[in-house]
Design an enzyme around this catalytic site. Structure first.
Site, PDB file in Angstrom:
ATOM      1  N   ARG A  38       0.815  -1.214   0.000  1.00 52.47           N
ATOM      2  CA  ARG A  38       0.000   0.000   0.000  1.00 52.47           C
ATOM      3  C   ARG A  38       0.848   1.263   0.000  1.00 52.47           C
ATOM      4  O   ARG A  38       0.454   2.279  -0.575  1.00 52.47           O
ATOM      5  CB  ARG A  38      -0.958  -0.005   1.197  1.00 52.47           C
ATOM      6  CG  ARG A  38      -2.052  -1.018   0.988  1.00 52.47           C
ATOM      7  CD  ARG A  38      -3.002  -1.084   2.144  1.00 52.47           C
ATOM      8  NE  ARG A  38      -4.185  -1.851   1.760  1.00 52.47           N
ATOM      9  CZ  ARG A  38      -5.071  -2.338   2.619  1.00 52.47           C
ATOM     10  NH1 ARG A  38      -4.896  -2.138   3.906  1.00 52.47           N
ATOM     11  NH2 ARG A  38      -6.107  -3.006   2.192  1.00 52.47           N
ATOM     12  N   LYS A 199     -19.888 -13.376   1.738  1.00 51.84           N
ATOM     13  CA  LYS A 199     -20.694 -12.363   2.430  1.00 51.84           C
ATOM     14  C   LYS A 199     -22.035 -12.200   1.720  1.00 51.84           C
ATOM     15  O   LYS A 199     -22.297 -11.196   1.067  1.00 51.84           O
ATOM     16  CB  LYS A 199     -19.937 -11.036   2.476  1.00 51.84           C
ATOM     17  CG  LYS A 199     -18.833 -11.052   3.516  1.00 51.84           C
ATOM     18  CD  LYS A 199     -18.082  -9.747   3.538  1.00 51.84           C
ATOM     19  CE  LYS A 199     -16.864  -9.815   2.659  1.00 51.84           C
ATOM     20  NZ  LYS A 199     -16.217  -8.577   2.361  1.00 51.84           N
ATOM     21  N   GLY A 356     -11.388  -7.966  -1.314  1.00 50.62           N
ATOM     22  CA  GLY A 356     -10.093  -8.337  -0.765  1.00 50.62           C
ATOM     23  C   GLY A 356      -9.683  -9.747  -1.134  1.00 50.62           C
ATOM     24  O   GLY A 356      -8.555 -10.001  -1.576  1.00 50.62           O
ATOM     25  N   GLY A 379     -14.601  -3.102   0.576  1.00 50.48           N
ATOM     26  CA  GLY A 379     -15.904  -2.527   0.913  1.00 50.48           C
ATOM     27  C   GLY A 379     -16.261  -1.359   0.010  1.00 50.48           C
ATOM     28  O   GLY A 379     -17.404  -1.215  -0.424  1.00 50.48           O
TER      29      GLY A 379
HETATM   30  P1  ADP Z   1     -14.184 -10.740  -1.268  1.00 53.29           P
HETATM   31  O1  ADP Z   1     -13.221 -10.525  -0.139  1.00 53.29           O
HETATM   32  O2  ADP Z   1     -13.510 -10.967  -2.572  1.00 53.29           O
HETATM   33  O3  ADP Z   1     -15.220  -9.675  -1.335  1.00 53.29           O
HETATM   34  P2  ADP Z   1     -15.770 -12.529   0.339  1.00 53.29           P
HETATM   35  O4  ADP Z   1     -15.089 -12.013   1.537  1.00 53.29           O
HETATM   36  O5  ADP Z   1     -17.224 -12.257   0.177  1.00 53.29           O
HETATM   37  O6  ADP Z   1     -14.977 -12.109  -0.988  1.00 53.29           O
HETATM   38  O7  ADP Z   1     -15.660 -14.107   0.287  1.00 53.29           O
HETATM   39  C1  ADP Z   1     -14.431 -14.786   0.232  1.00 53.29           C
HETATM   40  C2  ADP Z   1     -14.541 -16.107   0.933  1.00 53.29           C
HETATM   41  O8  ADP Z   1     -15.631 -16.845   0.428  1.00 53.29           O
HETATM   42  C3  ADP Z   1     -13.328 -16.970   0.747  1.00 53.29           C
HETATM   43  O9  ADP Z   1     -12.653 -17.069   1.983  1.00 53.29           O
HETATM   44  C4  ADP Z   1     -13.900 -18.326   0.307  1.00 53.29           C
HETATM   45  O10 ADP Z   1     -13.330 -19.412   0.982  1.00 53.29           O
HETATM   46  C5  ADP Z   1     -15.363 -18.200   0.678  1.00 53.29           C
HETATM   47  N1  ADP Z   1     -16.268 -19.045  -0.122  1.00 53.29           N
HETATM   48  C6  ADP Z   1     -16.387 -19.096  -1.450  1.00 53.29           C
HETATM   49  N2  ADP Z   1     -17.284 -20.019  -1.830  1.00 53.29           N
HETATM   50  C7  ADP Z   1     -17.751 -20.574  -0.717  1.00 53.29           C
HETATM   51  C8  ADP Z   1     -18.702 -21.611  -0.438  1.00 53.29           C
HETATM   52  N3  ADP Z   1     -19.326 -22.254  -1.411  1.00 53.29           N
HETATM   53  N4  ADP Z   1     -18.948 -21.918   0.850  1.00 53.29           N
HETATM   54  C9  ADP Z   1     -18.298 -21.269   1.845  1.00 53.29           C
HETATM   55  N5  ADP Z   1     -17.395 -20.293   1.660  1.00 53.29           N
HETATM   56  C10 ADP Z   1     -17.115 -19.949   0.391  1.00 53.29           C
HETATM   57 MG    MG Z   2     -13.387 -10.854   1.982  1.00 53.33          MG
END
Ligand code: ADP
Ligand code: MG
Length: 399
Positions: A38, A199, A356, A379
């Site tokens: 960063r 999420k 992230g 976010g």
């Molecule tokens: P980002 O940080 O890219 O916005 P999220 O935080 O929403 O993404 O989600 C990332 C997490 O989602 C990862 O740690 C991954 O392991 C989890 N994940 C993806 N698919 C599944 C699933 N089918 N069941 C449970 N967890 C999942």
């Molecule tokens: Mg995340």
């Protein structure tokens, strides 16, 4: 929201005191920075300001001190690293916007650089307290926001200070706003968005906005199972947001009404339980999306779905991706995420990755340099996609 904002190149900074909000929220261990990514990313803006003879006053938060002075969250280590990268002294203030910061800011010469202490040592910061915003403003003549990761927060140092100073973007914010802003306001088509991750409730709100913009919306990852449930399928022990089933039904109807293609998994990789630890060896099988056994959990998209999704990306001119397709931290469950990352890498479209974990996945899997833009704000990029106004961007002067 107007995405056409002035940047540091649109304002005369020479000889001016410039307060520059950066994202120096770097990970540390035993008082050492473990990743300076960063800080490195902020250098082009800092160098521009120095080279144009500004008196540069940098600020950032780090961690969550919650208004308390915590020496382990001091930005001193950051000042040291900037100084190494810049090859010149970075003056460290002993406080945030107090007497020492005021005195040191007043004594700056053209091209000098100083860093304020962690903005969240001040209780007023996260409350967007007007008194603190005024104190920040009193240090400088111009405000530059170069912290996209906190642009969705209305804090004193991210937005409040702009009530009292002319405000423009730094290079990082400018890039985020111009690439993502264009994708949302005036995308080259076909425009495909891919959503995944865990999420579910957070991200379901993005769907409503994206359905009005995209030609194809692809849903995988943990959030797909609420859609499968809305289709009447049983999803076993997969991630499920029961309260959002009706919402998913509405979204499917909305897609149909608008003629927007909505793609859901047609097959899924299942296991008896979530892997623990997350990268532990795991026995899996692939089942059809409408035949998930009651005692099994869906943890990745299946092979047919990987092809379906990759195919849908092929002719796209703009692709936005947020959220892994499966539990990519486990090599057995990373295939869906790899397939999507590969499809983006192979595509000649403008490709944008937010979130992230999605950004981390692209880097870990070695696709990062084949993506047009990886957003620095999880976010913030999500709220951007949701069509919400980001206070740290709305406060900047329009071009
Ligand atoms: P980002 O940080 O890219 O916005 P999220 O935080 O929403 O993404 O989600 C990332 C997490 O989602 C990862 O740690 C991954 O392991 C989890 N994940 C993806 N698919 C599944 C699933 N089918 N069941 C449970 N967890 C999942
Ligand atoms: Mg995340």
């Amino acid at each position: 929201m107007n995405y056409n904002k002035k940047s540091i190149e649109d304002i005369d900074v020479s000889g001016k005191r410039v307060l520059c909000r950066c994202d120096f929220n770097v990970p540390t261990k035993d008082g050492k920075i473990t990743s300076d990514k960063r800080i490195v990313a902020a250098m082009p803006t800092i160098e521009y300001l120095v080279n144009h003879g500004a008196k540069v006053i940098l600020c950032s938060h780090m961690g969550k001190p919650k208004g308390e002075w915590k020496s382990e969250l001091s930005l001193k280590v950051v000042a040291q690293r900037i100084s190494e990268l810049l090859g010149k002294e970075v003056i460290m203030a002993a406080d945030v916007a107090g007497e020492d910061a005021q005195a040191k800011a007043a004594a700056l010469k053209d091209g000098d650089v100083m860093l304020l202490e962690n903005t969240r040592f001040e209780k007023g910061e996260t409350k967007n307290d007007a008194e603190l915003s005024k104190k920040f403003a009193s240090l400088a003549d111009i405000f530059v926001n170069d912290a996209f990761g906190t642009a969705h927060r209305a804090h004193s140092s991210t937005a409040g200070v702009a009530d009292y100073l002319p405000a423009v973007s730094g290079y990082l914010v400018q890039k985020e706003v111009s690439i993502m802003g264009k994708a949302l306001a005036d995308p080259e088509r076909p425009f495909v968005a891919i959503l995944g991750g865990a999420k579910v409730s957070d991200k379901l709100n993005v769907i409503n906005n994206l359905l009005e913009k995209v030609d194809t919306l692809i849903i995988g990852g943990g959030m797909a199972y609420t859609f499968l449930a809305a289709k009447g399928y049983s999803v076993g022990t997969s991630l499920l947001d029961n309260e959002k089933i009706d919402y998913c039904k509405e979204m499917m109807a909305k897609a149909q009404q608008r003629g927007t293609q909505l793609l859901l998994p047609i097959d899924t990789v299942v296991a008896p339980a979530f892997p623990s630890p997350i990268d532990a060896p795991i026995e899996v099988e692939t089942v059809s999306a409408d035949a998930i056994p009651a005692d099994k959990m869906g943890l990745d998209i299946g092979e047919k779905t990987r092809e379906l999704f990759a195919d849908a990306v092929k002719n796209a001119k703009t692709v936005v991706w947020n959220g892994p397709m499966g539990v990519f931290e486990n090599p057995v469950l990373a295939k869906g995420t790899i397939a999507v990352a590969q499809a983006l890498a192979d595509s000649s479209a403008v490709t944008i990755v937010g979130g992230g974990d999605s950004a981390a996945a692209c880097e870990q899997l070695g696709f990062a340099d084949q993506i047009t833009h990886i957003s620095t704000g999880g976010g913030a990029s999500l709220e951007f996609l949701e069509g919400l106004e980001l206070p740290g961007i709305a406060c900047l002067q329009d071009k």
